[in-house]
Design an enzyme around this catalytic site. Structure first.
Site, mmCIF file in Angstrom:
data_model
loop_
_atom_site.group_PDB
_atom_site.id
_atom_site.type_symbol
_atom_site.label_atom_id
_atom_site.label_comp_id
_atom_site.label_asym_id
_atom_site.label_seq_id
_atom_site.Cartn_x
_atom_site.Cartn_y
_atom_site.Cartn_z
ATOM 1 N N LYS A 22 62.151 107.729 57.970
ATOM 2 C CA LYS A 22 61.358 108.455 58.991
ATOM 3 C C LYS A 22 62.212 109.559 59.618
ATOM 4 C CE LYS A 22 60.984 106.702 63.318
ATOM 5 N NZ LYS A 22 61.357 107.620 64.385
ATOM 6 N N ASN A 23 63.425 109.234 60.011
ATOM 7 C CA ASN A 23 64.260 110.175 60.777
ATOM 8 C C ASN A 23 64.879 111.257 59.920
ATOM 9 O OD1 ASN A 23 63.509 108.829 63.016
ATOM 10 N ND2 ASN A 23 65.435 107.740 63.297
ATOM 11 N N CYS A 117 61.136 108.227 77.205
ATOM 12 C CA CYS A 117 60.372 107.218 76.472
ATOM 13 C C CYS A 117 60.903 105.862 76.942
ATOM 14 C CB CYS A 117 60.529 107.398 74.973
ATOM 15 S SG CYS A 117 62.132 106.904 74.402
ATOM 16 N N ARG A 122 66.086 110.579 77.601
ATOM 17 C CA ARG A 122 66.060 111.428 76.412
ATOM 18 C C ARG A 122 66.069 112.930 76.739
ATOM 19 N NH1 ARG A 122 64.051 108.128 72.339
ATOM 20 N NH2 ARG A 122 65.143 109.465 70.865
ATOM 21 N N ASP A 308 69.812 101.779 66.374
ATOM 22 C CA ASP A 308 68.492 101.371 65.863
ATOM 23 C C ASP A 308 68.509 99.992 65.223
ATOM 24 O OD1 ASP A 308 67.478 104.717 64.807
ATOM 25 O OD2 ASP A 308 67.630 103.757 66.752
ATOM 26 N N ARG A 400 54.570 103.279 63.924
ATOM 27 C CA ARG A 400 55.198 104.602 63.976
ATOM 28 C C ARG A 400 56.403 104.675 63.042
ATOM 29 N NH1 ARG A 400 56.861 106.886 69.552
ATOM 30 N NH2 ARG A 400 57.657 108.358 68.035
HETATM 31 C C1 EPZ Z 1 67.707 110.138 66.961
HETATM 32 O O1 EPZ Z 1 67.197 110.340 68.247
HETATM 33 C C2 EPZ Z 1 66.724 109.204 66.288
HETATM 34 N N1 EPZ Z 1 65.409 109.852 66.227
HETATM 35 C C3 EPZ Z 1 66.654 107.890 67.072
HETATM 36 O O2 EPZ Z 1 65.803 107.017 66.368
HETATM 37 C C4 EPZ Z 1 68.043 107.268 67.111
HETATM 38 O O3 EPZ Z 1 67.990 106.086 67.866
HETATM 39 C C5 EPZ Z 1 69.014 108.276 67.759
HETATM 40 O O4 EPZ Z 1 69.000 109.508 67.027
HETATM 41 C C6 EPZ Z 1 70.445 107.758 67.768
HETATM 42 O O5 EPZ Z 1 70.844 107.472 66.465
HETATM 43 C C7 EPZ Z 1 65.200 110.808 65.299
HETATM 44 O O6 EPZ Z 1 66.073 111.161 64.524
HETATM 45 C C8 EPZ Z 1 63.822 111.404 65.272
HETATM 46 P P1 EPZ Z 1 70.111 111.635 70.376
HETATM 47 P P2 EPZ Z 1 67.699 111.573 69.140
HETATM 48 O O7 EPZ Z 1 69.774 113.050 70.707
HETATM 49 O O8 EPZ Z 1 68.275 112.644 68.296
HETATM 50 C C9 EPZ Z 1 71.726 112.044 74.745
HETATM 51 C C10 EPZ Z 1 64.096 105.492 66.111
HETATM 52 O O9 EPZ Z 1 64.036 104.353 66.498
HETATM 53 N N2 EPZ Z 1 71.262 113.437 74.661
HETATM 54 O O10 EPZ Z 1 71.093 111.378 69.297
HETATM 55 O O11 EPZ Z 1 66.642 111.945 70.096
HETATM 56 C C11 EPZ Z 1 70.583 111.058 74.803
HETATM 57 O O12 EPZ Z 1 70.177 110.850 76.140
HETATM 58 C C12 EPZ Z 1 64.605 106.574 67.028
HETATM 59 O O13 EPZ Z 1 63.796 105.880 64.963
HETATM 60 C C13 EPZ Z 1 71.467 114.284 75.752
HETATM 61 O O14 EPZ Z 1 72.044 113.882 76.770
HETATM 62 O O15 EPZ Z 1 68.853 110.878 69.921
HETATM 63 C C14 EPZ Z 1 71.185 109.812 74.214
HETATM 64 O O16 EPZ Z 1 71.902 109.113 75.212
HETATM 65 C C15 EPZ Z 1 64.785 106.031 68.405
HETATM 66 N N3 EPZ Z 1 71.029 115.567 75.684
HETATM 67 C C16 EPZ Z 1 72.208 110.346 73.209
HETATM 68 O O17 EPZ Z 1 72.424 111.722 73.531
HETATM 69 C C17 EPZ Z 1 70.401 116.068 74.566
HETATM 70 O O18 EPZ Z 1 70.035 117.258 74.549
HETATM 71 C C18 EPZ Z 1 71.735 110.256 71.780
HETATM 72 O O19 EPZ Z 1 70.497 110.873 71.710
HETATM 73 C C19 EPZ Z 1 70.195 115.191 73.469
HETATM 74 C C20 EPZ Z 1 70.644 113.894 73.541
#
Ligand code: EPZ
Length: 429
Positions: A22-23, A117, A122, A308, A400
């Site tokens: 998915k990701n 969420c 996020r 995850d 999802r």
């Molecule tokens: C991706 O989310 C995945 N989703 C998530 O999978 C996964 O859990 C996550 O990476 C971590 O591996 C997709 O790829 C669509 P992040 P993402 O930006 O990119 C902080 C699932 O279950 N952050 O890596 O949205 C944030 O708050 C989903 O399939 C900022 O502060 O996660 C978090 O603490 C859930 N500012 C950390 O970074 C930003 O601009 C990681 O978030 C962006 C992120």
């Protein structure tokens, strides 16, 4: 809203093939916005998020076709909108990934701020910071991110990600492919899904090097062309099924998977006493006779243990022999499954981002509620090993991210079925 009923039973055994990730599929589909030629993506999983992404791309004017092998052909030659509306973005946060491609190819984007969420606030500040570094003017208006390049091409920049962000890295990488000059992303996410996207973009004519490491260099080009790309297998789906086999005392073989994509998970499963064999594109797990050993977990960005898979290992430790700690370092609120597992008899103490879990011999069935994608999968697995009939409500979260989960689990011998939302649990006599 449908429910799932999982009945505790014997060991899971057999073989399954996991779906496309998915990701990986979500950013790959969205990268079609970067070219006016057709991008064909195969091995797409059948998930609600994929449908949402198709709806979003359709609203932007991308022409989509699904071929007989369920591959998607996307043609963004006649994109006539640069707005990603709130009613779609609120259902799928990954919609934020259209921000980079729209800004880079069309010089303008209006993307609803994705709300938080269940698992955390996020924020998307890193996405915005990267585009501003490349010359986009960005303002927030009425809950929308408005990006504008003033009719100029984005320009290459050196961008340091002060937090490792998967979609943040992906958004900036996509935008940089058409920028004027070289962009360097430092402290980049190293996830396999980032590498898969870079591979596809390079097949489209981009010049990206270093993906998979913490520094990615993108040399901007004038335009990208079409390509034909296969989505990598879903490493989290694979890990979820391996945990299901481990906690049920079973033996399964997973085909069409990349073992090194979940090396940290395989390492932990071996620590619990499972025997794991692996080939180029398969993994076989044999659970130990008797109970699993508890294992301490600390989530972190790839290649460390994936967040995850945290819920699935909280469950594993809930029925293992011993006491273990799980530390969630990526998201600030990713323990909703704990309260549901406690209702099934799990002995878990929460202290901030740390869960201390004392294994019990067996959980007992209870009506539970899914709250986020991976937590809901953990509850399904809990129902397969708990005594009695567990009813899982709000399973749209599962749909999802897991392609036909009950069919795949039933294929391995699980007793699981989907019932209409009005089904009521029978009070056990
Ligand atoms: C991706 O989310 C995945 N989703 C998530 O999978 C996964 O859990 C996550 O990476 C971590 O591996 C997709 O790829 C669509 P992040 P993402 O930006 O990119 C902080 C699932 O279950 N952050 O890596 O949205 C944030 O708050 C989903 O399939 C900022 O502060 O996660 C978090 O603490 C859930 N500012 C950390 O970074 C930003 O601009 C990681 O978030 C962006 C992120």
């Amino acid at each position: 809203m449908d429910k799932l009923i999982a009945t505790g039973g014997g060991p899971l055994q057999g073989r399954i093939r996991v779906s496309g990730a998915k990701n990986a599929a979500l950013p790959l589909m969205i990268s079609s916005l970067l070219t006016e030629e057709t991008l064909r993506i195969s091995n797409i999983p059948h998930l609600h998020d994929i449908t949402t992404t198709m709806e979003l791309l359709g609203q932007l004017g991308v022409k989509l076709q699904v071929d007989e092998k369920l591959a998607i052909e996307a043609d963004a030659s006649e994109v006539d909108s640069v707005t990603a509306p709130y009613d779609l973005v609120k259902t799928m946060r990954a919609s934020i990934l259209v921000l980079g491609p729209l800004t880079s190819r069309f010089g303008r984007a209006e993307v609803s701020l994705p709300g938080g969420c269940a698992i955390g606030s996020r924020p998307v500040n890193l996405h915005i910071k990267g585009l501003e570094a490349m010359g986009a003017e960005i303002r927030i208006e009425n809950g929308y991110i408005i990006a504008d390049t003033g009719g100029k091409r984005l320009r290459g920049a050196r961008i340091f990600m002060d937090l490792i962000s998967v979609t943040g890295t992906e958004n900036i990488m996509m935008a940089a492919t058409l920028a004027d000059g070289v962009t360097t992303i430092e402290n980049a996410a190293r996830e396999p899904e980032v590498v898969d996207l870079a591979d596809c973009l390079n097949a489209m004519g981009a010049k990206i090097s270093g993906a998979g490491g913490d520094e990615i260099v993108i040399e901007g080009v004038e335009r990208l062309h079409g390509a034909d790309h296969r989505v990598i297998p879903d490493r989290i789906e694979a890990g979820t099924f391996l945990v299901a086999a481990a906690i049920s005392g079973g033996k399964i073989r997973i085909n069409d998977v990349v073992p090194r994509h979940i090396e940290s998970v395989l390492d932990k499963l071996r620590e619990t006493g499972c025997v794991i064999e692996e080939g180029d594109n398969w993994i076989e797990l044999t659970a130990p006779v008797g109970r699993l050993r508890s294992v301490n977990i600390r989530t972190a960005p790839y290649p460390a243990f994936p967040t995850d898979m945290q819920a699935q290992f909280v469950l594993l430790n809930s029925v293992a022999d011993g006491t273990a700690t799980v530390v969630e370092t990526v998201f600030e609120n990713r323990y909703m499954h704990v309260h549901e597992l406690q209702r099934m008899g799990a002995q878990i103490e929460l202290d901030g981002n740390t869960a201390v879990i004392r294994g019990v011999r067996q959980l007992h069935a209870a009506p539970v509620m899914a709250t986020d994608l991976r937590a809901s999968a953990c509850l399904v697995l809990a129902g397969l090993v708990a005594r009695g009939e567990t009813i899982i409500d709000r399973i749209y979260h599962i749909d999802r991210g897991y392609d036909c989960i009950e069919e795949k689990l039933a294929q391995l011998g699980a007793s699981i079925r989907r019932v209409p939302g009005h089904y009521l649990e029978r009070r056990s006599a």
